[in-house]
Enzyme design. Sequence first.
Site, short mmCIF file in Angstrom:
data_model
loop_
_atom_site.label_atom_id
_atom_site.label_comp_id
_atom_site.label_asym_id
_atom_site.label_seq_id
_atom_site.Cartn_x
_atom_site.Cartn_y
_atom_site.Cartn_z
CG ASN A 11 -1.72 1.25 1.39
OD1 ASN A 11 -1.78 2.07 0.46
ND2 ASN A 11 -2.34 1.43 2.55
CE LYS A 13 -0.07 3.42 4.82
NZ LYS A 13 -0.21 3.64 6.24
CG HIS A 96 -6.02 1.94 5.02
ND1 HIS A 96 -5.64 2.88 5.94
CD2 HIS A 96 -4.97 1.11 4.86
CE1 HIS A 96 -4.39 2.63 6.31
NE2 HIS A 96 -3.96 1.56 5.67
CD GLU A 98 -3.24 5.59 6.65
OE1 GLU A 98 -3.18 5.66 5.41
OE2 GLU A 98 -2.33 5.12 7.36
CD GLU A 167 -3.86 -2.57 7.17
OE1 GLU A 167 -2.76 -2.85 6.70
OE2 GLU A 167 -4.44 -1.49 6.95
N GLY A 173 1.93 2.29 10.66
CA GLY A 173 2.86 3.39 10.50
C GLY A 173 3.52 3.84 11.79
CB SER A 211 4.72 -1.66 11.96
OG SER A 211 4.27 -0.31 12.09
C1 PEP Z 1 -1.09 0.13 5.96
O1 PEP Z 1 -1.26 1.33 5.92
O2 PEP Z 1 -1.88 -0.63 5.38
C2 PEP Z 1 0.07 -0.37 6.71
C3 PEP Z 1 0.07 -1.60 7.10
O3 PEP Z 1 1.07 0.55 6.95
P1 PEP Z 1 2.47 0.26 7.67
O4 PEP Z 1 3.00 -1.05 7.12
O5 PEP Z 1 3.34 1.41 7.30
O6 PEP Z 1 2.20 0.16 9.12
#
Ligand code: PEP
Length: 249
Positions: A11, A13, A96, A98, A167, A173, A211
């Site tokens: 992803n 982003k 997601h 976000e 998630e 993040g 992460s």
């Molecule tokens: C995501 O935004 O789907 C995600 C898993 O981000 P990160 O790996 O940076 O935590």
Amino acid sequence: MQQRKKLVAGNWKMNGGLAANAALLDGVLAGLGAPACGVAACVPAPYLAQVQARVAGSALALGAQDVSAFASGAYTGEVSAGMLVDFGVAYAIVGHSERRQYHGETDATVAAKALAALDKGITPIVCVGETLAEREADQTVAVVSRQLAAVLTKLGDKAAAIVVAYEPVWAIGTGRTASPEQAQAVHAALRAQLAEAGEAAAMQPILYGGSMNAANAAQLLAQADIDGGLIGGASLKAADFLAIVAAAG
Ligand code: PEP
């Protein structure tokens, strides 16, 4: 026995640009070969054409980061599933955290988006996850079950064609990762919920996101119900992304 499919999806982003994307794709494609699992990159909408052209003939599938719940019309700024199909998009992330947090997306919106994607043959990657406050209040399974139930109810029989991504919001993040045991416990609950929607739904991949990186991927992916990853930050570095793909194989 039938094996569950595995998937590692990046992803990106709101990162990248024409030159940066080209360099990243050069790096990923140079090392990707014929991976044992499905691999995708979910890219910002303006770069769909660029990435479609570059990944043609490779094992890297194209994904979008969102999709409109609507087919067409007066929805300024939205991108429909039909438009994504024009660019060979195979996956679309929906729900997601976000999008839920910054764009007010509700469970009902997420379910409508998942249906819009499926109706055009795009596999929705349905994200669910709890906030830190919800985890601390012991609400994790209740929250993710509610989020997934909205989608399963809306999709009915079509639920057998979705991918789910767990998630934890507090892990996205932040550099904080759910422990393999924490993640597995939630994945097992999600698997049981999918099984209620049918045997085929239970065979669909459940990805972990939050992460995940080259160093922790193998341990997470070794868990019985973790079938891959949704990768944010680490998907922007070719070597790290490839290491996660290798760990999933
Ligand atoms: C995501 O935004 O789907 C995600 C898993 O981000 P990160 O790996 O940076 O935590």
